[in-house]
Design a protein around this motif. Structure first.
Motif, PDB file in Angstrom:
ATOM      1  N   ASP A 122       0.850  -1.185   0.000  1.00 13.95           N
ATOM      2  CA  ASP A 122       0.000   0.000   0.000  1.00 13.95           C
ATOM      3  C   ASP A 122       0.890   1.240   0.000  1.00 13.95           C
ATOM      4  O   ASP A 122       1.452   1.615   1.035  1.00 13.95           O
ATOM      5  CB  ASP A 122      -0.901  -0.015   1.235  1.00 13.95           C
ATOM      6  N   SER A 123       1.014   1.858  -1.156  1.00  9.47           N
ATOM      7  CA  SER A 123       1.917   3.005  -1.301  1.00  9.47           C
ATOM      8  C   SER A 123       1.458   4.233  -0.536  1.00  9.47           C
ATOM      9  O   SER A 123       2.233   5.174  -0.345  1.00  9.47           O
ATOM     10  CB  SER A 123       2.075   3.356  -2.788  1.00  9.47           C
ATOM     11  N   SER A 124       0.212   4.232  -0.059  1.00 12.80           N
ATOM     12  CA  SER A 124      -0.299   5.385   0.689  1.00 12.80           C
ATOM     13  C   SER A 124       0.144   5.360   2.150  1.00 12.80           C
ATOM     14  O   SER A 124      -0.073   6.316   2.880  1.00 12.80           O
ATOM     15  CB  SER A 124      -1.825   5.431   0.619  1.00 12.80           C
ATOM     16  N   LYS A 125       0.773   4.245   2.587  1.00 11.68           N
ATOM     17  CA  LYS A 125       1.209   4.101   3.967  1.00 11.68           C
ATOM     18  C   LYS A 125       2.727   4.014   4.039  1.00 11.68           C
ATOM     19  O   LYS A 125       3.378   3.598   3.080  1.00 11.68           O
ATOM     20  CB  LYS A 125       0.586   2.847   4.593  1.00 11.68           C
ATOM     21  N   PRO A 126       3.320   4.391   5.181  1.00 10.82           N
ATOM     22  CA  PRO A 126       4.776   4.286   5.331  1.00 10.82           C
ATOM     23  C   PRO A 126       5.224   2.831   5.354  1.00 10.82           C
ATOM     24  O   PRO A 126       4.441   1.932   5.665  1.00 10.82           O
ATOM     25  CB  PRO A 126       5.050   4.987   6.664  1.00 10.82           C
ATOM     26  N   LEU A 127       6.493   2.597   5.043  1.00  5.25           N
ATOM     27  CA  LEU A 127       7.029   1.246   5.008  1.00  5.25           C
ATOM     28  C   LEU A 127       6.931   0.566   6.365  1.00  5.25           C
ATOM     29  O   LEU A 127       6.658  -0.630   6.460  1.00  5.25           O
ATOM     30  CB  LEU A 127       8.490   1.271   4.540  1.00  5.25           C
ATOM     31  N   THR A 176       6.266  -5.942  11.134  1.00  3.20           N
ATOM     32  CA  THR A 176       7.676  -6.090  10.798  1.00  3.20           C
ATOM     33  C   THR A 176       8.545  -5.441  11.863  1.00  3.20           C
ATOM     34  O   THR A 176       8.191  -4.404  12.429  1.00  3.20           O
ATOM     35  CB  THR A 176       8.014  -5.441   9.437  1.00  3.20           C
ATOM     36  N   ASN A 177       9.683  -6.095  12.137  1.00  4.71           N
ATOM     37  CA  ASN A 177      10.697  -5.558  13.045  1.00  4.71           C
ATOM     38  C   ASN A 177      10.079  -5.121  14.376  1.00  4.71           C
ATOM     39  O   ASN A 177      10.315  -4.016  14.856  1.00  4.71           O
ATOM     40  CB  ASN A 177      11.427  -4.385  12.377  1.00  4.71           C
ATOM     41  N   GLY A 183       3.221 -11.800  21.470  1.00  5.78           N
ATOM     42  CA  GLY A 183       4.514 -11.847  22.124  1.00  5.78           C
ATOM     43  C   GLY A 183       5.665 -12.452  21.348  1.00  5.78           C
ATOM     44  O   GLY A 183       6.671 -12.830  21.940  1.00  5.78           O
ATOM     45  N   TYR A 184       5.558 -12.533  20.022  1.00  9.81           N
ATOM     46  CA  TYR A 184       6.626 -13.114  19.224  1.00  9.81           C
ATOM     47  C   TYR A 184       7.412 -12.043  18.472  1.00  9.81           C
ATOM     48  O   TYR A 184       6.851 -11.041  18.011  1.00  9.81           O
ATOM     49  CB  TYR A 184       6.058 -14.119  18.214  1.00  9.81           C
ATOM     50  N   GLN A 185       8.698 -12.307  18.305  1.00  5.46           N
ATOM     51  CA  GLN A 185       9.556 -11.387  17.569  1.00  5.46           C
ATOM     52  C   GLN A 185       9.470 -11.681  16.073  1.00  5.46           C
ATOM     53  O   GLN A 185       9.484 -12.840  15.655  1.00  5.46           O
ATOM     54  CB  GLN A 185      11.014 -11.542  18.022  1.00  5.46           C
ATOM     55  N   VAL A 186       9.375 -10.625  15.260  1.00  6.81           N
ATOM     56  CA  VAL A 186       9.455 -10.760  13.803  1.00  6.81           C
ATOM     57  C   VAL A 186      10.532  -9.810  13.298  1.00  6.81           C
ATOM     58  O   VAL A 186      10.757  -8.746  13.860  1.00  6.81           O
ATOM     59  CB  VAL A 186       8.101 -10.461  13.114  1.00  6.81           C
ATOM     60  N   ASN A 187      11.201 -10.202  12.221  1.00  9.28           N
ATOM     61  CA  ASN A 187      12.295  -9.391  11.692  1.00  9.28           C
ATOM     62  C   ASN A 187      11.807  -8.347  10.700  1.00  9.28           C
ATOM     63  O   ASN A 187      10.599  -8.101  10.581  1.00  9.28           O
ATOM     64  CB  ASN A 187      13.380 -10.292  11.078  1.00  9.28           C
ATOM     65  N   GLU A 188      12.731  -7.737   9.962  1.00  9.76           N
ATOM     66  CA  GLU A 188      12.375  -6.653   9.044  1.00  9.76           C
ATOM     67  C   GLU A 188      11.511  -7.113   7.873  1.00  9.76           C
ATOM     68  O   GLU A 188      10.846  -6.308   7.231  1.00  9.76           O
ATOM     69  CB  GLU A 188      13.642  -5.976   8.512  1.00  9.76           C
ATOM     70  N   LEU A 189      11.476  -8.416   7.605  1.00  4.63           N
ATOM     71  CA  LEU A 189      10.596  -8.966   6.571  1.00  4.63           C
ATOM     72  C   LEU A 189       9.310  -9.529   7.164  1.00  4.63           C
ATOM     73  O   LEU A 189       8.473 -10.065   6.443  1.00  4.63           O
ATOM     74  CB  LEU A 189      11.318 -10.070   5.790  1.00  4.63           C
TER      75      LEU A 189
END
Length: 241
Positions: A122-127, A176-177, A183-189
């Motif tokens: 969604d290009s209308s939202k920040p990454l 992301t990130n 309660g789980y960690q997710v990375n930049e992807l």
């Protein structure tokens, strides 16, 4: 249920490197909350009963609930689907998902062509904003909401023959990130990490995973034990309908 007020003494309980087992009590610190949430309004409810798409059985009408168990009225979701003022789900094509009977619901879904799901942005939202990205996964009809999905393609289009777990918020956008609501960690992807390592599974892993590829937030299966626990919670009657 009791509301859990998070005091300063608990501020170090949840960290980026910690992975809380599924079904444990959800503990937040203010800096890890998803956008729009504050600690004093959180209720430690069962996520499966309170989040995602629900069906009112007497009319076969679809609704969407947030992570607090509230109907999402006049809400807009990734990909263009939405709910009306009563919380009734309207897919991205404009179809109102209220059928009257189970037979009518089945006939409708048999009459429409299959719509393939894929990654979209969604290009209308920040990454990335407060741990929520502008990536979503779905089709021309709807997107994944309040759920974990094991997928073979990453948001950047790469494939290596393995599946990775991705978590989507109640509006359908990828975490992301950050730390997910359960309660789980997710990375930049947006890929699940346990003890600092990205979790993967082979495409043909069926028996030890109970065949599941989609898990409600709060009931994630990432190995045999957690998948077994998740299977025991599914099918629980929804107290709100």
């Amino acid at each position: 249920m009791k509301k859990r007020l998070i005091g300063a003494i608990l501020s170090t309980v949840l960290t980026v490197t910690m992975a809380t087992p599924a079904f444990a009590e959800i503990i937040w610190t203010a800096d890890k909350l998803p956008a729009g949430y504050t600690t004093n309004e959180w209720e430690n409810k069962d996520f499966y009963l309170n989040a995602g798409t629900a069906i009112k059985r007497d009319t076969y009408t679809f609704y969407v609930k947030d992570l607090h168990g509230n109907l999402m009225k006049n809400a807009s979701f990734a990909g263009g689907s939405r709910t009306d003022e009563n919380g009734v789900f309207i897919d991205a094509t404009g179809h109102v998902c209220s059928y009257g009977t189970e037979l009518a619901e089945i006939e409708y879904f048999n009459s429409v062509p299959y719509s393939h799901s894929s990654w979209q942005q969604d290009s209308s939202k920040p990454l990335n904003e407060n741990g929520i990205s502008n990536y979503w996964y779905g089709s021309s009809r709807s997107s994944s909401t309040s759920i974990w999905e094991w997928l073979m393609v990453s948001p950047d289009g790469k494939q290596d023959g393995l599946k990775y777990a991705y978590c989507f918020n109640e509006y359908g956008y990828l975490y992301t990130n950050t730390i997910t609501p359960d309660g789980y960690q997710v990375n930049e992807l947006g890929q699940l990490m346990i003890d600092g390592k990205v979790m993967t599974r082979k495409p043909n892993d069926v028996t030890p995973w109970y065949g599941f590829v989609r898990f409600p937030i709060g009931a994630l299966g990432y190995d045999y034990e957690s998948s077994e626990r998740a299977s025991q919670t599914w099918g629980t009657p929804n107290p709100y309908f």
